[in-house]
Design a protein around this motif. Structure first.
Motif, mmCIF file in Angstrom:
data_model
loop_
_atom_site.group_PDB
_atom_site.id
_atom_site.type_symbol
_atom_site.label_atom_id
_atom_site.label_comp_id
_atom_site.label_asym_id
_atom_site.label_seq_id
_atom_site.Cartn_x
_atom_site.Cartn_y
_atom_site.Cartn_z
ATOM 1 N N MET A 196 0.840 -1.172 0.000
ATOM 2 C CA MET A 196 0.000 0.000 0.000
ATOM 3 C C MET A 196 0.882 1.232 0.000
ATOM 4 S SD MET A 196 -2.598 -1.259 2.906
ATOM 5 C CE MET A 196 -2.699 -3.026 2.811
ATOM 6 N N LEU A 197 0.474 2.202 -0.752
ATOM 7 C CA LEU A 197 1.179 3.477 -0.773
ATOM 8 C C LEU A 197 0.474 4.407 0.194
ATOM 9 C CD1 LEU A 197 3.241 5.492 -1.944
ATOM 10 C CD2 LEU A 197 1.540 6.017 -3.713
ATOM 11 N N VAL A 198 1.235 5.004 1.102
ATOM 12 C CA VAL A 198 0.702 5.987 2.042
ATOM 13 C C VAL A 198 1.315 7.327 1.687
ATOM 14 C CG1 VAL A 198 0.487 6.667 4.461
ATOM 15 C CG2 VAL A 198 0.480 4.241 3.845
ATOM 16 N N ARG A 199 0.456 8.319 1.500
ATOM 17 C CA ARG A 199 0.925 9.675 1.198
ATOM 18 C C ARG A 199 0.539 10.585 2.357
ATOM 19 N NH1 ARG A 199 -1.328 10.577 -4.867
ATOM 20 N NH2 ARG A 199 -3.248 10.607 -3.674
ATOM 21 N N TYR A 200 1.511 11.400 2.784
ATOM 22 C CA TYR A 200 1.309 12.306 3.911
ATOM 23 C C TYR A 200 1.223 13.739 3.410
ATOM 24 C CZ TYR A 200 3.075 8.255 6.439
ATOM 25 O OH TYR A 200 3.269 6.991 6.936
ATOM 26 N N PHE A 201 0.347 14.515 4.017
ATOM 27 C CA PHE A 201 0.169 15.905 3.643
ATOM 28 C C PHE A 201 0.346 16.810 4.863
ATOM 29 C CE2 PHE A 201 -1.875 13.368 0.458
ATOM 30 C CZ PHE A 201 -1.572 14.025 -0.717
ATOM 31 N N ALA A 202 0.863 18.009 4.621
ATOM 32 C CA ALA A 202 0.990 19.078 5.620
ATOM 33 C C ALA A 202 1.684 18.568 6.897
ATOM 34 C CB ALA A 202 -0.365 19.696 5.894
ATOM 35 N N ALA A 203 1.035 18.716 8.045
ATOM 36 C CA ALA A 203 1.646 18.348 9.322
ATOM 37 C C ALA A 203 1.984 16.861 9.397
ATOM 38 C CB ALA A 203 0.727 18.735 10.477
ATOM 39 N N ALA A 204 1.221 16.025 8.717
ATOM 40 C CA ALA A 204 1.521 14.590 8.709
ATOM 41 C C ALA A 204 2.845 14.334 7.985
ATOM 42 C CB ALA A 204 0.391 13.802 8.061
ATOM 43 N N CYS A 205 3.080 15.055 6.914
ATOM 44 C CA CYS A 205 4.335 14.943 6.172
ATOM 45 C C CYS A 205 5.504 15.384 7.046
ATOM 46 C CB CYS A 205 4.258 15.779 4.901
ATOM 47 S SG CYS A 205 5.743 15.724 3.885
ATOM 48 N N ALA A 206 5.332 16.498 7.752
ATOM 49 C CA ALA A 206 6.390 16.991 8.637
ATOM 50 C C ALA A 206 6.686 15.991 9.753
ATOM 51 C CB ALA A 206 6.000 18.343 9.216
ATOM 52 N N ALA A 207 5.654 15.401 10.335
ATOM 53 C CA ALA A 207 5.844 14.459 11.434
ATOM 54 C C ALA A 207 6.445 13.140 10.961
ATOM 55 C CB ALA A 207 4.512 14.208 12.142
ATOM 56 N N ALA A 208 6.052 12.692 9.759
ATOM 57 C CA ALA A 208 6.569 11.434 9.223
ATOM 58 C C ALA A 208 7.988 11.580 8.687
ATOM 59 C CB ALA A 208 5.656 10.908 8.127
ATOM 60 N N GLY A 209 8.322 12.789 8.241
ATOM 61 C CA GLY A 209 9.647 13.023 7.669
ATOM 62 C C GLY A 209 9.766 12.578 6.225
ATOM 63 N N VAL A 210 8.661 12.147 5.636
ATOM 64 C CA VAL A 210 8.628 11.729 4.232
ATOM 65 C C VAL A 210 7.279 12.135 3.638
ATOM 66 C CG1 VAL A 210 10.198 9.759 4.515
ATOM 67 C CG2 VAL A 210 7.739 9.425 4.788
ATOM 68 N N GLU A 211 7.251 12.296 2.315
ATOM 69 C CA GLU A 211 5.984 12.611 1.647
ATOM 70 C C GLU A 211 5.141 11.364 1.413
ATOM 71 O OE1 GLU A 211 6.636 14.856 -1.898
ATOM 72 O OE2 GLU A 211 7.593 16.504 -0.810
ATOM 73 N N GLU A 212 5.818 10.238 1.210
ATOM 74 C CA GLU A 212 5.097 8.983 0.979
ATOM 75 C C GLU A 212 5.990 7.811 1.332
ATOM 76 O OE1 GLU A 212 5.770 8.148 -3.743
ATOM 77 O OE2 GLU A 212 4.104 9.455 -3.192
ATOM 78 N N GLU A 213 5.348 6.665 1.557
ATOM 79 C CA GLU A 213 6.077 5.429 1.828
ATOM 80 C C GLU A 213 5.173 4.249 1.496
ATOM 81 O OE1 GLU A 213 7.180 5.512 5.955
ATOM 82 O OE2 GLU A 213 5.115 5.531 6.651
ATOM 83 N N HIS A 214 5.804 3.126 1.236
ATOM 84 C CA HIS A 214 5.072 1.894 0.935
ATOM 85 C C HIS A 214 5.065 0.998 2.169
ATOM 86 C CE1 HIS A 214 4.558 2.357 -3.424
ATOM 87 N NE2 HIS A 214 5.681 3.056 -3.350
ATOM 88 N N HIS A 215 3.955 0.302 2.359
ATOM 89 C CA HIS A 215 3.838 -0.696 3.422
ATOM 90 C C HIS A 215 3.376 -1.998 2.775
ATOM 91 C CE1 HIS A 215 4.484 1.732 7.046
ATOM 92 N NE2 HIS A 215 4.013 2.722 6.309
ATOM 93 N N ASP A 216 4.157 -3.041 2.965
ATOM 94 C CA ASP A 216 3.805 -4.361 2.438
ATOM 95 C C ASP A 216 3.006 -5.108 3.497
ATOM 96 O OD1 ASP A 216 5.115 -4.024 -0.032
ATOM 97 O OD2 ASP A 216 7.041 -4.489 0.898
ATOM 98 N N LEU A 217 1.710 -4.970 3.418
ATOM 99 C CA LEU A 217 0.801 -5.617 4.363
ATOM 100 C C LEU A 217 -0.100 -6.577 3.605
ATOM 101 C CD1 LEU A 217 -0.164 -2.452 6.439
ATOM 102 C CD2 LEU A 217 1.460 -4.231 7.064
ATOM 103 N N PRO A 218 -0.615 -7.592 4.285
ATOM 104 C CA PRO A 218 -1.471 -8.562 3.601
ATOM 105 C C PRO A 218 -2.765 -7.945 3.076
ATOM 106 C CG PRO A 218 -0.830 -9.346 5.785
ATOM 107 C CD PRO A 218 -0.383 -7.929 5.687
#
Length: 89
Positions: free
Chosen positions: A1-23
């Protein structure tokens, strides 16, 4: 799954997006747990506790459609957007 972060979520995550390999069929709550399990001690990030606070107040989109049910099952190809509250109008 691709997770995209916006605004404060992006700042807190330290990345704009990331992939998670979940079932296939993982619930949104499971994805959130996976997001918060990532070690966020990277330059520019405000850390996991800040991200947890932002996510607790955020709205989510799955494939550009609002997703309010945290028990909703996700597909491996889904794109999930994390949208913190926005001010202004």
């Amino acid at each position: 799954m691709l997770v995209r972060y916006f605004a404060a979520a992006c700042a807190a995550a330290g990345v704009e997006e990331e992939h998670h390999d979940l079932p296939e069929g993982t619930a949104l709550d499971g994805l959130i747990a996976a997001i918060l399990a990532v070690d966020r001690r990277i330059e520019g990030s405000t850390g996991n506790s800040s991200l947890a606070m932002v996510i607790g107040r955020s709205s989510f989109l799955r494939n550009e459609v609002a997703l309010r049910d945290h028990g909703a099952k996700l597909s491996t190809g889904d794109v999930v957007d994390v949208l913190p509250p926005f001010a202004g109008g």
